[in-house]
Enzyme design. Structure first.
Site, short mmCIF file in Angstrom:
data_model
loop_
_atom_site.label_atom_id
_atom_site.label_comp_id
_atom_site.label_asym_id
_atom_site.label_seq_id
_atom_site.Cartn_x
_atom_site.Cartn_y
_atom_site.Cartn_z
N TYR A 160 47.15 -14.66 -47.20
CA TYR A 160 46.25 -15.09 -46.11
C TYR A 160 46.09 -16.62 -46.12
CZ TYR A 160 41.86 -15.16 -43.39
OH TYR A 160 40.89 -15.40 -42.46
N LYS B 264 47.18 -19.11 -43.15
CA LYS B 264 46.19 -19.95 -42.47
C LYS B 264 46.52 -21.43 -42.63
CE LYS B 264 43.34 -17.02 -40.52
NZ LYS B 264 43.58 -16.74 -39.08
N1 LIG Z 1 35.07 -13.54 -40.17
C1 LIG Z 1 35.23 -14.66 -40.87
O1 LIG Z 1 34.32 -15.12 -41.58
C2 LIG Z 1 36.52 -15.42 -40.78
C3 LIG Z 1 36.69 -16.53 -41.61
C4 LIG Z 1 37.85 -17.28 -41.51
C5 LIG Z 1 38.81 -16.91 -40.60
N2 LIG Z 1 38.64 -15.81 -39.83
C6 LIG Z 1 39.70 -15.47 -38.87
O2 LIG Z 1 39.11 -15.20 -37.61
C7 LIG Z 1 39.91 -14.25 -36.90
C8 LIG Z 1 39.04 -13.09 -36.46
O3 LIG Z 1 38.47 -12.51 -37.63
P1 LIG Z 1 37.37 -11.37 -37.59
O4 LIG Z 1 36.52 -11.61 -38.76
O5 LIG Z 1 36.78 -11.25 -36.25
O6 LIG Z 1 38.33 -10.10 -37.91
P2 LIG Z 1 38.16 -8.55 -37.54
O7 LIG Z 1 38.98 -7.80 -38.55
O8 LIG Z 1 36.75 -8.18 -37.38
O9 LIG Z 1 38.91 -8.45 -36.12
C9 LIG Z 1 40.28 -8.73 -36.01
C10 LIG Z 1 40.84 -8.03 -34.79
O10 LIG Z 1 42.26 -8.34 -34.75
C11 LIG Z 1 42.95 -7.16 -34.37
N3 LIG Z 1 44.33 -7.21 -34.86
C12 LIG Z 1 44.76 -7.06 -36.13
N4 LIG Z 1 46.09 -7.13 -36.18
C13 LIG Z 1 46.52 -7.33 -34.91
C14 LIG Z 1 47.79 -7.46 -34.33
N5 LIG Z 1 48.91 -7.39 -35.08
N6 LIG Z 1 47.88 -7.67 -33.00
C15 LIG Z 1 46.76 -7.73 -32.23
N7 LIG Z 1 45.51 -7.59 -32.73
C16 LIG Z 1 45.40 -7.39 -34.06
C17 LIG Z 1 42.16 -6.03 -35.02
O11 LIG Z 1 42.45 -4.78 -34.42
C18 LIG Z 1 40.74 -6.51 -34.83
O12 LIG Z 1 40.18 -6.01 -33.63
C19 LIG Z 1 41.05 -13.88 -37.84
O13 LIG Z 1 42.18 -14.66 -37.58
C20 LIG Z 1 40.48 -14.23 -39.20
O14 LIG Z 1 41.49 -14.46 -40.16
C21 LIG Z 1 37.53 -15.05 -39.91
#
Ligand SMILES: NC(=O)c1ccc[n+]([C@@H]2O[C@H](COP(=O)([O-])OP(=O)(O)OC[C@H]3O[C@@H](n4cnc5c(N)ncnc54)[C@H](O)[C@@H]3O)[C@@H](O)[C@H]2O)c1
Length: 247
Positions: free
Chosen positions: A154, A158
């Site tokens: 990851y 990123k």
């Molecule tokens: N939540 C956090 O604190 C956090 C921190 C740093 C980065 N991020 C990044 O933010 C983004 C959103 O994270 P989140 O926490 O909302 O995640 P989440 O898991 O709640 O939601 C992610 C969504 O992406 C969809 N998904 C997964 N694989 C996919 C694919 N191959 N094609 C299309 N859709 C796909 C899933 O079905 C899901 O609905 C991600 O890129 C994550 O890495 C989140």
């Protein structure tokens, strides 16, 4: 309204941060393509936006698949005539310590985050170049900036998104297209384990100077900013919306 009549694609918009961004974009007047691997989730988010008077369409798409992405972008362009904004938000976590990480865990995470972002970027760029307008918002993470334990896949993906963002920003600036990245932090299904598991929750909370997890709706306005004309002269930037975890 900051995004009136803009056509926006938000990937991974079926839940979490992506769903909050789709709702915020729609409130700002955008026509939103709610894209997710999980068709039902995408449908639920799109229906809720439409019920509130917004314009949203659900599209099932695996961003790791080039043919899926091409079909998804073609469907949005066929419906609305163009794509103005792309948010590369779809993501997964496959955590394991280095010595235990399976090849499949490495490949899957790189395929969704890094290759998926590349697929979507390359699919929307020609239309944006032709119209000399575009806003790309990529999603990175504190993990990509600082590194993290148990998520070498990851973190590498990123960090790769940072390079992709800056290179695309340099290439596309001449065409009137901005490319920026956000490192968010929010309470979503993805972070449930580290927020609730007694083995992790205090350790993670201590890393956030603001001392709490944000609701995804608090993060969404930062995406609106990068997508809007307020950020017309901002490109190649990384903005952390993570309560101060990275500074
Ligand atoms: N939540 C956090 O604190 C956090 C921190 C740093 C980065 N991020 C990044 O933010 C983004 C959103 O994270 P989140 O926490 O909302 O995640 P989440 O898991 O709640 O939601 C992610 C969504 O992406 C969809 N998904 C997964 N694989 C996919 C694919 N191959 N094609 C299309 N859709 C796909 C899933 O079905 C899901 O609905 C991600 O890129 C994550 O890495 C989140």
């Amino acid at each position: 309204m900051q995004l009136r009549d803009r056509v926006a694609i938000v990937t991974g918009a079926g839940q979490g941060i992506g769903a909050a961004v789709a709702r915020a974009f729609a409130r700002e007047g955008a026509k939103v393509a709610v894209v997710d691997l999980d068709a039902e989730r995408a449908q639920g988010v799109a229906q809720a936006i439409v019920a509130q008077g917004g314009d949203a369409t659900a599209l099932a798409c695996n961003v790791a698949s080039r043919s899926d992405v091409d079909a998804m972008v073609a469907a949005v362009a066929a419906r609305h005539g163009r794509v103005d904004v792309l948010v590369n938000n779809a993501g997964i976590v496959r955590a394991a310590m280095l010595e235990k990480m399976a090849q499949a865990q490495w490949d899957e995470v790189l395929a969704v985050h890094l290759t998926g972002s590349f697929h979507c970027l390359q699919a929307v760029a020609p239309g944006m170049i032709a119209r000399r307008y575009g806003r790309i918002v990529n999603v990175t993470s504190a993990a990509g900036v600082l590194g993290t334990i148990g998520q070498i896949n990851y973190s590498a993906a990123k960090a790769g998104i940072l390079g992709l963002t800056k290179s695309a920003a340099r290439e596309l600036a001449q065409h009137g297209i901005t490319v920026n990245a956000i490192a968010p932090g929010a309470a979503t299904p993805m972070t449930e384990k580290i927020r609730t598991d007694p083995r992790f929750k205090d350790r993670y909370l201590e890393r956030i100077p603001m001392g709490r997890w944000a609701d995804p709706d608090e993060i969404a306005p930062v995406f609106v900013f990068f997508a809007s004309d307020a950020a017309a002269f901002v490109t190649g930037q990384v903005l952390a919306a993570d309560g101060g975890m990275t500074m």
